[in-house]
Design a protein around this motif. Sequence first.
Motif, short mmCIF file in Angstrom:
data_model
loop_
_atom_site.label_atom_id
_atom_site.label_comp_id
_atom_site.label_asym_id
_atom_site.label_seq_id
_atom_site.Cartn_x
_atom_site.Cartn_y
_atom_site.Cartn_z
N LEU A 34 0.86 -1.19 0.00
CA LEU A 34 0.00 0.00 0.00
C LEU A 34 0.89 1.23 0.00
CD1 LEU A 34 -2.83 1.28 0.19
CD2 LEU A 34 -2.68 1.06 2.68
N GLU A 35 0.75 2.06 -1.04
CA GLU A 35 1.58 3.26 -1.16
C GLU A 35 0.68 4.45 -1.45
OE1 GLU A 35 5.66 1.24 -2.79
OE2 GLU A 35 4.28 2.01 -4.30
N ALA A 36 1.22 5.65 -1.19
CA ALA A 36 0.42 6.85 -1.45
C ALA A 36 1.25 7.83 -2.27
CB ALA A 36 -0.02 7.49 -0.14
N VAL A 37 0.53 8.76 -2.89
CA VAL A 37 1.18 9.84 -3.64
C VAL A 37 0.65 11.15 -3.08
CG1 VAL A 37 1.51 10.89 -5.92
CG2 VAL A 37 1.26 8.40 -5.72
N ALA A 38 1.56 12.07 -2.73
CA ALA A 38 1.14 13.36 -2.19
C ALA A 38 1.84 14.45 -2.99
CB ALA A 38 1.52 13.46 -0.72
N LEU A 39 1.06 15.30 -3.64
CA LEU A 39 1.63 16.31 -4.52
C LEU A 39 1.20 17.71 -4.09
CD1 LEU A 39 0.84 14.61 -7.97
CD2 LEU A 39 2.97 14.47 -6.66
N GLY A 40 2.15 18.64 -4.04
CA GLY A 40 1.84 20.03 -3.73
C GLY A 40 2.33 20.43 -2.35
N GLY A 54 -1.29 3.64 7.28
CA GLY A 54 -1.04 2.38 6.58
C GLY A 54 -0.19 2.44 5.33
N ALA A 55 0.11 3.66 4.81
CA ALA A 55 0.95 3.71 3.60
C ALA A 55 2.38 3.31 3.95
CB ALA A 55 0.93 5.12 3.00
N GLN A 56 2.93 2.38 3.16
CA GLN A 56 4.31 1.94 3.44
C GLN A 56 5.32 2.91 2.81
OE1 GLN A 56 3.72 -1.86 1.61
NE2 GLN A 56 2.13 -2.33 3.11
N ASN A 57 5.02 3.37 1.61
CA ASN A 57 5.85 4.38 0.94
C ASN A 57 4.94 5.52 0.50
OD1 ASN A 57 8.30 2.79 0.87
ND2 ASN A 57 7.27 1.56 -0.70
N VAL A 58 5.44 6.75 0.59
CA VAL A 58 4.67 7.87 0.03
C VAL A 58 5.57 8.63 -0.93
CG1 VAL A 58 3.26 9.90 0.50
CG2 VAL A 58 3.35 8.08 2.20
N TYR A 59 5.12 8.76 -2.18
CA TYR A 59 5.85 9.53 -3.20
C TYR A 59 5.43 10.99 -3.05
CZ TYR A 59 6.68 4.85 -4.88
OH TYR A 59 7.04 3.53 -4.95
N VAL A 60 6.41 11.84 -2.79
CA VAL A 60 6.11 13.21 -2.39
C VAL A 60 6.76 14.22 -3.33
CG1 VAL A 60 6.73 14.89 -0.60
CG2 VAL A 60 5.72 12.71 0.06
N SER A 61 5.99 15.25 -3.71
CA SER A 61 6.57 16.43 -4.35
C SER A 61 5.89 17.65 -3.75
CB SER A 61 6.35 16.42 -5.86
OG SER A 61 6.68 17.71 -6.37
N GLU A 62 6.70 18.59 -3.29
CA GLU A 62 6.16 19.82 -2.68
C GLU A 62 5.97 20.92 -3.73
OE1 GLU A 62 5.64 21.13 0.59
OE2 GLU A 62 5.77 19.20 1.59
N ASP A 63 6.15 20.61 -4.98
CA ASP A 63 6.10 21.62 -6.04
C ASP A 63 4.74 22.36 -6.05
OD1 ASP A 63 6.17 23.04 -8.46
OD2 ASP A 63 7.47 21.53 -9.37
N ALA A 64 4.80 23.69 -6.02
CA ALA A 64 3.56 24.50 -5.98
C ALA A 64 2.75 24.40 -7.27
CB ALA A 64 3.90 25.95 -5.70
N GLU A 72 -4.12 19.04 -14.53
CA GLU A 72 -3.21 18.53 -15.57
C GLU A 72 -1.81 18.21 -15.06
OE1 GLU A 72 -4.11 19.87 -19.87
OE2 GLU A 72 -4.48 21.60 -18.60
N PRO A 73 -1.19 19.09 -14.21
CA PRO A 73 0.14 18.71 -13.71
C PRO A 73 0.09 17.42 -12.89
CG PRO A 73 -0.24 21.06 -13.36
CD PRO A 73 -1.55 20.47 -13.80
N ALA A 74 -0.94 17.28 -12.06
CA ALA A 74 -1.03 16.07 -11.23
C ALA A 74 -1.23 14.83 -12.09
CB ALA A 74 -2.16 16.21 -10.22
N ALA A 75 -2.06 14.95 -13.13
CA ALA A 75 -2.29 13.80 -14.02
C ALA A 75 -0.99 13.43 -14.75
CB ALA A 75 -3.39 14.13 -15.02
N ALA A 76 -0.23 14.46 -15.18
CA ALA A 76 1.03 14.19 -15.88
C ALA A 76 2.04 13.53 -14.93
CB ALA A 76 1.61 15.50 -16.43
N ALA A 77 2.09 14.03 -13.70
CA ALA A 77 3.03 13.46 -12.72
C ALA A 77 2.65 12.01 -12.40
CB ALA A 77 3.01 14.30 -11.45
N LEU A 78 1.35 11.79 -12.20
CA LEU A 78 0.91 10.42 -11.90
C LEU A 78 1.24 9.48 -13.05
CD1 LEU A 78 -2.54 10.80 -10.09
CD2 LEU A 78 -0.50 9.68 -9.20
N ALA A 79 1.05 9.95 -14.27
CA ALA A 79 1.34 9.09 -15.43
C ALA A 79 2.82 8.69 -15.44
CB ALA A 79 0.97 9.81 -16.73
#
Length: 320
Positions: A34-40, A54-64, A72-79
């Motif tokens: 179980l992993e999470a993505v946190a953007l912004g 419960g997330a074992q890994n979280v992929y993080v970007s603090e980019d404003a 669109e930026p979040a969709a591009a990053a997720l892709a």
Amino acid sequence: MAKIWVFGETTPDSTGFKTTLEILTGARELGGTLEAVALGPGAAEAAKAFGEHGAQNVYVSEDAVFSDFIAEPAAAALAQLVAEHQPNAILFPFTYDARDIAARLAAKTGSTVMSNATQIADEKTARTQIFGGTQVVTVSLEGNDPKLVLVRPKAYEASPSGGTANVVTVTVNVGDETKRAKRVQKHEVEATGPKLEDAQVIVSGGRGLQDPSNFKLLEELAALIPHSAVGATRAVVDAGWVPYAMQIGQTGKTVKPKVYIAVGISGATQHIVGMKSSDRIIAINKDSEAPIFQLADLGVVGDALKVVPKLTDEVKTRKG
Ligand SMILES: Cc1cc2nc3c(=O)[nH]c(=O)nc-3n(C[C@H](O)[C@H](O)[C@H](O)COP(=O)(O)OP(=O)(O)OC[C@H]3O[C@@H](n4cnc5c(N)ncnc54)[C@H](O)[C@@H]3O)c2cc1C
């Protein structure tokens, strides 16, 4: 073993953030990764809460860029992250932003998207309610991984597992072509008392209140009840009587209080889907045939403008 991701919202007091914690709580019971993505902005802080749920890994970007520009930026990053890490499913909180992101991601990955899920059975099976919440169906998701599922608020109750996530800071290439819809203003509705989603008692009003000024009757009653809030139907929101933030139902909020008092509300299916999971439902309506009575634990047939003040007086008397 399946790899399930949760796309997390990063604003701690938003419904999306709370729903993220709920989804993580439900998804951690499925086993696998179980992993999470946190953007912004705020992503690193949010990652701590995701780890605790419960997330074992979280992929993080603090980019404003993720808060300044819509979807669109979040969709591009997720892709990009999907291509790199190949999750089997991504679960999203059912918010306006996440709906937009999931749809755009689906167009990039060719994935199946399911909306409005109420339960996740595994990485390719989810449940939802249909026909105004009267039937539950199991949906088998086919096609490419990752399957994309938007999960309703309150589908699970958030509870920390006490874990800690491994925070993975990611650099994603978000090009100018994704910066087309800029968020120019953020408006926060001022509120006093608990939020609708957190209230233990909700006094909710509909068109049967006859006039916007009669909402004060509900406010007076709610003011006497601890942890209570006032909600509304779409009919009165659309009429401009009260703000959208108070709307409960299919296109409003989903609530699950201990007691829901429906005042002058007919009980349309689009309203009911947002409140039917309340522990106890009390309906006040002058029409004994109103559909809301089919759902109510206690029904009062009468004029709301007379019944509510009497109820308020009775509560005052009992409180001394
Ligand atoms: C796509 C879509 C999405 C929608 N999303 C939502 C949503 O999120 N939330 C939502 O609420 N609706 C939603 N709706 C609208 C929904 O279908 C109903 O129109 C709405 O819920 C009705 O609101 P109401 O009960 O206030 O009004 P009405 O249906 O007009 O009911 C008013 C009730 O008040 C009673 N009444 C009248 N006078 C009195 C009195 N003096 N005392 C006591 N009772 C009285 C009447 O008997 C009646 O039952 C949606 C509709 C669509 C098509």
